[in-house]
Design a protein around this motif. Sequence first.
Motif, PDB file in Angstrom:
ATOM      1  N   LEU A 117       0.835  -1.192   0.000  1.00  0.00           N
ATOM      2  CA  LEU A 117       0.000   0.000   0.000  1.00  0.00           C
ATOM      3  C   LEU A 117       0.869   1.241   0.000  1.00  0.00           C
ATOM      4  O   LEU A 117       2.069   1.181   0.281  1.00  0.00           O
ATOM      5  N   PHE A 118       0.264   2.395  -0.316  1.00  0.00           N
ATOM      6  CA  PHE A 118       0.939   3.679  -0.123  1.00  0.00           C
ATOM      7  C   PHE A 118       0.721   4.049   1.336  1.00  0.00           C
ATOM      8  O   PHE A 118      -0.300   4.627   1.711  1.00  0.00           O
ATOM      9  N   LYS A 119       1.690   3.698   2.168  1.00  0.00           N
ATOM     10  CA  LYS A 119       1.486   3.699   3.610  1.00  0.00           C
ATOM     11  C   LYS A 119       1.229   5.081   4.199  1.00  0.00           C
ATOM     12  O   LYS A 119       0.558   5.219   5.221  1.00  0.00           O
ATOM     13  N   GLU A 120       1.764   6.127   3.565  1.00  0.00           N
ATOM     14  CA  GLU A 120       1.578   7.472   4.102  1.00  0.00           C
ATOM     15  C   GLU A 120       0.289   8.124   3.616  1.00  0.00           C
ATOM     16  O   GLU A 120      -0.070   9.202   4.098  1.00  0.00           O
ATOM     17  N   LEU A 121      -0.384   7.513   2.670  1.00  0.00           N
ATOM     18  CA  LEU A 121      -1.643   8.058   2.170  1.00  0.00           C
ATOM     19  C   LEU A 121      -2.819   7.461   2.938  1.00  0.00           C
ATOM     20  O   LEU A 121      -2.709   6.383   3.526  1.00  0.00           O
ATOM     21  N   THR A 122      -3.943   8.144   2.906  1.00  0.00           N
ATOM     22  CA  THR A 122      -5.141   7.639   3.565  1.00  0.00           C
ATOM     23  C   THR A 122      -5.708   6.456   2.798  1.00  0.00           C
ATOM     24  O   THR A 122      -5.351   6.211   1.638  1.00  0.00           O
ATOM     25  N   ALA A 123      -6.605   5.746   3.473  1.00  0.00           N
ATOM     26  CA  ALA A 123      -7.285   4.630   2.808  1.00  0.00           C
ATOM     27  C   ALA A 123      -8.021   5.120   1.564  1.00  0.00           C
ATOM     28  O   ALA A 123      -7.970   4.483   0.511  1.00  0.00           O
ATOM     29  N   LEU A 124      -8.689   6.259   1.670  1.00  0.00           N
ATOM     30  CA  LEU A 124      -9.421   6.810   0.529  1.00  0.00           C
ATOM     31  C   LEU A 124      -8.482   7.121  -0.629  1.00  0.00           C
ATOM     32  O   LEU A 124      -8.777   6.769  -1.785  1.00  0.00           O
ATOM     33  N   ASP A 125      -7.351   7.758  -0.359  1.00  0.00           N
ATOM     34  CA  ASP A 125      -6.429   8.122  -1.434  1.00  0.00           C
ATOM     35  C   ASP A 125      -5.791   6.894  -2.076  1.00  0.00           C
ATOM     36  O   ASP A 125      -5.483   6.898  -3.270  1.00  0.00           O
ATOM     37  N   ASN A 126      -5.574   5.833  -1.301  1.00  0.00           N
ATOM     38  CA  ASN A 126      -5.052   4.599  -1.876  1.00  0.00           C
ATOM     39  C   ASN A 126      -5.989   4.065  -2.952  1.00  0.00           C
ATOM     40  O   ASN A 126      -5.541   3.600  -4.003  1.00  0.00           O
ATOM     41  N   VAL A 127      -7.297   4.138  -2.699  1.00  0.00           N
ATOM     42  CA  VAL A 127      -8.263   3.631  -3.667  1.00  0.00           C
ATOM     43  C   VAL A 127      -8.467   4.642  -4.802  1.00  0.00           C
ATOM     44  O   VAL A 127      -8.645   4.249  -5.964  1.00  0.00           O
ATOM     45  N   ARG A 128      -8.430   5.935  -4.482  1.00  0.00           N
ATOM     46  CA  ARG A 128      -8.569   6.961  -5.520  1.00  0.00           C
ATOM     47  C   ARG A 128      -7.493   6.806  -6.590  1.00  0.00           C
ATOM     48  O   ARG A 128      -7.759   6.964  -7.784  1.00  0.00           O
TER      49      ARG A 128
END
Length: 315
Positions: A117-128
């Motif tokens: 995952l992109f660990k520093e990004l939010t869950a929402l931004d990972n999916v965006r």
Amino acid sequence: MSVEVGNAGAAAAGTPGRDSDSKTRGWGDTCLEVKKVTMQFGGLKALADFELTMEPGELVGLIGPNGAGKTTAFNAITGVYAPTSGEVLVCGEQVNGQRPHQICGRGIARTFQNIRLFKELTALDNVRIACHQQRRAGFIASFLRTRSFLDDEARITKRALEFLDVMGLTRLRDERAKNLPYGEQRRLEIARALATGPKILCLDEPAAGMNASEKVALMELIRKIRDDFKLAILVIEHDMRLVMGVSERLVVLDHGVTIARGVPEKVRKDPKVIEAYLGDSYLEEKHIAIPAHSGEQMVEGEVPSEESSVNEVQA
């Protein structure tokens, strides 16, 4: 809620890598064909003449002991490796030799054995981020932040929130990925894969690190994803209870060679599969003979259930 992922069509039969015992759901033509794919690293043949055919709505398990070539098969299918020989076709279009992002655009999405995952990004931004292939606004519109760009952003955010909801992660939308519990990170990876709009979803050990109750919930969720989105789902998993319970048919690898395929009840009794997991001594102790040819009648015996030692085999 309705979220569009991939496409559904009609069933196909009699194709390479397809077992006569497999279930056909009648949702579509063949969406994935893997034809005699070989992966060689110098003198090591990690995968030999691997074949697999899947239709929309099928749920297939890829199993085998440590070093069997399962992840290598995933990597060859998804473009991480270019196969030494053979073909990978998505809906009849050859994709081997293309880069992973191009193959993803053709309809194959995957998760990884080790969470990426992109660990520093939010869950929402990972999916965006995974929705970028559905973006309509171009570079100029994005640079100038035009109305079309803002509308695009709103549409992508709505789509990402829908996938978070499917995976039960809506309440964690603003949490950084690195702060999520391990099981929730696994779910976020699946949500991100779904957001790419795949026809085929490849899950590499999705239950790794989960407790028993989380595994039961995951098994139900995988079935729901298959049913709701009409996807072909290919699963690598070492938990025998989970993979036997969720898969309609299994393909078994050992040292890069396919040693068995068929419905779970057939595969778990195959002496070659038992030998691959537990070795010759177990076969001798249980007086189980290995047939000379895979088509011969199998003898009594089976791959032990979750409570037995086979499930202690680690990836």
